[in-house]
Design a protein around this motif. Structure first.
Motif, PDB file in Angstrom:
ATOM      1  N   LEU A  42      15.381  41.003  21.297  1.00 40.27           N
ATOM      2  CA  LEU A  42      15.800  40.418  20.057  1.00 40.27           C
ATOM      3  C   LEU A  42      16.984  40.161  20.119  1.00 40.27           C
ATOM      4  CD1 LEU A  42      14.131  41.833  17.762  1.00 40.27           C
ATOM      5  CD2 LEU A  42      12.549  40.322  18.756  1.00 40.27           C
ATOM      6  N   ILE A  73      15.085  50.854   6.943  1.00 36.16           N
ATOM      7  CA  ILE A  73      15.285  50.452   7.297  1.00 36.16           C
ATOM      8  C   ILE A  73      15.708  48.826   6.771  1.00 36.16           C
ATOM      9  CG2 ILE A  73      15.653  48.670   9.323  1.00 36.16           C
ATOM     10  CD1 ILE A  73      13.021  50.065  11.272  1.00 36.16           C
ATOM     11  N   THR A 132      19.245  52.646   8.194  1.00 36.42           N
ATOM     12  CA  THR A 132      19.737  51.985   9.655  1.00 36.42           C
ATOM     13  C   THR A 132      19.289  50.430   8.966  1.00 36.42           C
ATOM     14  OG1 THR A 132      17.991  52.932  11.034  1.00 36.42           O
ATOM     15  CG2 THR A 132      18.285  51.130  11.861  1.00 36.42           C
ATOM     16  N   LYS A 139       8.544  42.181   9.898  1.00 32.90           N
ATOM     17  CA  LYS A 139      10.181  41.825  10.814  1.00 32.90           C
ATOM     18  C   LYS A 139       9.943  43.028  12.237  1.00 32.90           C
ATOM     19  CE  LYS A 139      10.964  38.398   8.464  1.00 32.90           C
ATOM     20  NZ  LYS A 139       9.401  37.965   7.380  1.00 32.90           N
TER      21      LYS A 139
HETATM   22  O1  TXA Z   1      15.288  58.387  11.586  1.00 32.75           O
HETATM   23  C1  TXA Z   1      14.172  56.835  12.407  1.00 32.75           C
HETATM   24  O2  TXA Z   1      14.793  55.833  12.736  1.00 32.75           O
HETATM   25  C2  TXA Z   1      14.366  57.555  14.609  1.00 32.75           C
HETATM   26  C3  TXA Z   1      15.862  58.367  13.680  1.00 32.75           C
HETATM   27  C4  TXA Z   1      15.175  59.436  15.449  1.00 32.75           C
HETATM   28  O3  TXA Z   1      17.199  57.602  14.164  1.00 32.75           O
HETATM   29  N1  TXA Z   1      14.264  56.336  14.391  1.00 32.75           N
HETATM   30  C5  TXA Z   1      12.995  55.994  14.862  1.00 32.75           C
HETATM   31  O4  TXA Z   1      13.027  54.832  16.037  1.00 32.75           O
HETATM   32  O5  TXA Z   1      12.326  56.383  13.947  1.00 32.75           O
HETATM   33  P1  TXA Z   1      11.810  54.186  15.933  1.00 32.75           P
HETATM   34  O6  TXA Z   1      11.759  53.269  17.186  1.00 32.75           O
HETATM   35  O7  TXA Z   1      10.576  55.079  15.777  1.00 32.75           O
HETATM   36  O8  TXA Z   1      11.259  53.473  15.188  1.00 32.75           O
HETATM   37  C6  TXA Z   1      12.516  51.773  15.142  1.00 32.75           C
HETATM   38  C7  TXA Z   1      11.973  51.034  13.870  1.00 32.75           C
HETATM   39  C8  TXA Z   1      10.779  50.060  14.838  1.00 32.75           C
HETATM   40  O9  TXA Z   1       9.862  49.875  13.684  1.00 32.75           O
HETATM   41  C9  TXA Z   1      11.525  49.251  14.953  1.00 32.75           C
HETATM   42  O10 TXA Z   1      10.331  47.555  15.520  1.00 32.75           O
HETATM   43  C10 TXA Z   1      12.481  48.524  14.386  1.00 32.75           C
HETATM   44  O11 TXA Z   1      12.489  49.927  14.146  1.00 32.75           O
HETATM   45  N2  TXA Z   1      13.707  47.523  14.949  1.00 32.75           N
HETATM   46  C11 TXA Z   1      14.584  47.839  15.525  1.00 32.75           C
HETATM   47  N3  TXA Z   1      15.586  47.543  15.503  1.00 32.75           N
HETATM   48  C12 TXA Z   1      15.080  46.330  15.459  1.00 32.75           C
HETATM   49  C13 TXA Z   1      15.265  44.709  15.304  1.00 32.75           C
HETATM   50  N4  TXA Z   1      16.191  44.836  15.639  1.00 32.75           N
HETATM   51  N5  TXA Z   1      14.616  43.872  14.560  1.00 32.75           N
HETATM   52  C14 TXA Z   1      13.489  44.347  13.904  1.00 32.75           C
HETATM   53  N6  TXA Z   1      13.463  45.328  14.191  1.00 32.75           N
HETATM   54  C15 TXA Z   1      13.634  46.102  14.465  1.00 32.75           C
END
Ligand code: TXA
Ligand code: MG
Length: 350
Positions: free
Chosen positions: A117, A185, A100, A230
């Protein structure tokens, strides 16, 4: 709510199910779907009311941004701005796949999706069912992991059903996920590249493309209230089973002796489990549940079993969980990051 439940074979995709799921999304509904990492809880990323529904269904704080999933490189430009050259190099190497990337967002992405954000997280998954579903839905799926907030991420359709039945419109089940841990990420929105969450794509693999790479301190250390991780999601107690998790590190014999002593002391009083490698599993006969994570030579097996084991501990009402350390070469960072969070940083060195 009555949740529609459909199985799809990833090797021979039934497009009528995919179209059905796409229609649910276009009408503003929610669909849980498989990816190569974990199951996602999807809604239309460009529809603010869909994102609100995602937070409700998960019981997740709405300041925690969602990842936007795409299935076509040409769609990136429409949602992200100031995309650096290195992002295209990373995409060449690791997309579609478990990575990501975070960019400055364009105004078409509602702030409901990004937790307020001005950046947007984007992922292009490799799972064929995920890709077909994203395309059928209009190209942009906002999806966190499809678990109730605070529970381990779902790595099978059955896990999703346990958490989401009756809460969302539809579940698409394609069996167990290959990787079993969430994507890596990397933040590319502020100049220097920074890893916010380790995953299948290791820090080493990122460095091969980006050169210099920082790591958010929140990945491995407990941060005080004044330090903001972050990735907002990293500040919540995450990936947590109901029982207390203790990670035991040290020489193999010392670790085994320590855990066996604890099992003996707790025997008949509280329900215990051990997460162990295959070789050591026979040592822990006094545990109520022995989670055999597989051989240390097969790190992908360890990664893919972790969340299922933590969920089994809940199913068996385990109160104390002891885990060996799994510091394997490529996936060790990701595995230990999730374990450390499940343990609330409770590690004992023997
Ligand atoms: O493998 C994965 O990434 C899975 C599958 C479904 O794709 N999705 C996933 O999403 O793990 P989630 O929401 O459980 O975790 C996403 C993480 C969270 O810690 C969130 O805070 C961070 O990504 N995140 C999302 N957008 C962000 C941004 N604009 N800036 C910083 N952190 C962000
Ligand atoms: Mg999650």
């Amino acid at each position: 709510m009555n949740t529609i439940y459909r199985c799809v074979d990833a090797d021979s995709i039934d497009m009528s199910v995919v179209e059905e799921a796409g229609t649910v999304i276009r009408r503003g509904g929610l669909v849980a779907f498989p990816t190569e990492t974990v199951y996602g809880l999807g809604g239309d990323a460009l529809n603010p009311s869909s994102s609100k529904k995602i937070y409700e269904a998960k019981g997740r704080p709405s300041d925690n941004p969602l990842i936007v999933h795409i299935a076509d490189m040409d769609d990136l430009d429409r949602i992200a701005a100031d995309i650096p050259e290195v992002a295209y190099k990373l995409a060449d190497r690791y997309w579609p796949g478990p990575l990501t990337m975070i960019f400055k967002k364009r105004s078409v992405v509602p702030s409901e999706t990004t937790g307020g954000l001005d950046t947007v997280a984007v992922r292009f998954p490799s799972h064929p069912v995920a890709q077909a579903f994203i395309k059928a839905s209009g190209g942009y799926i906002a999806a966190p992991s499809a678990n109730i907030s605070g529970r381990p991420s779902p790595t099978s359709g059955e896990h999703v059903r346990q958490d989401m039945d009756g809460r969302i419109d539809m579940i698409v089940d394609s069996g167990p996920c290959d990787i079993g841990l969430e994507s890596t990420i990397i933040d590319l929105s502020h100049g220097a590249a920074m890893m916010l969450r380790p995953g299948f794509v290791s820090a080493e693999m990122l460095r091969e493309v980006v050169g210099e790479l920082e790591t958010d301190p929140a990945v491995f250390h407990e941060t005080g209230p004044d330090v903001r991780p972050k990735a907002p999601g990293m500040k919540y107690r995450h990936y947590a089973p109901k029982g207390k998790v203790t990670i035991v590190s040290g020489q193999r014999d010392d670790v085994i002796r320590y855990i066996r002593d604890r099992l003996a002391a707790n025997s008949g009083k509280i329900r215990t489990a051990v997460l162990s490698d295959s070789d050591d599993a026979v040592q822990y006969t006094q545990a109520d549940l022995v989670g055999d994570m597989g051989s240390r030579d097969d790190e992908s097996s360890i990664a893919s079993k972790l969340y299922d084991m933590l969920r089994r501990c809940d199913d068996e009402n385990i109160e104390e969980i002891y885990s060996e350390e799994f510091d394997t070469p490529q996936l060790g960072q990701a595995i230990m990051n999730r374990l450390i969070k499940a343990a609330g940083h409770n590690t004992i060195k023997v």
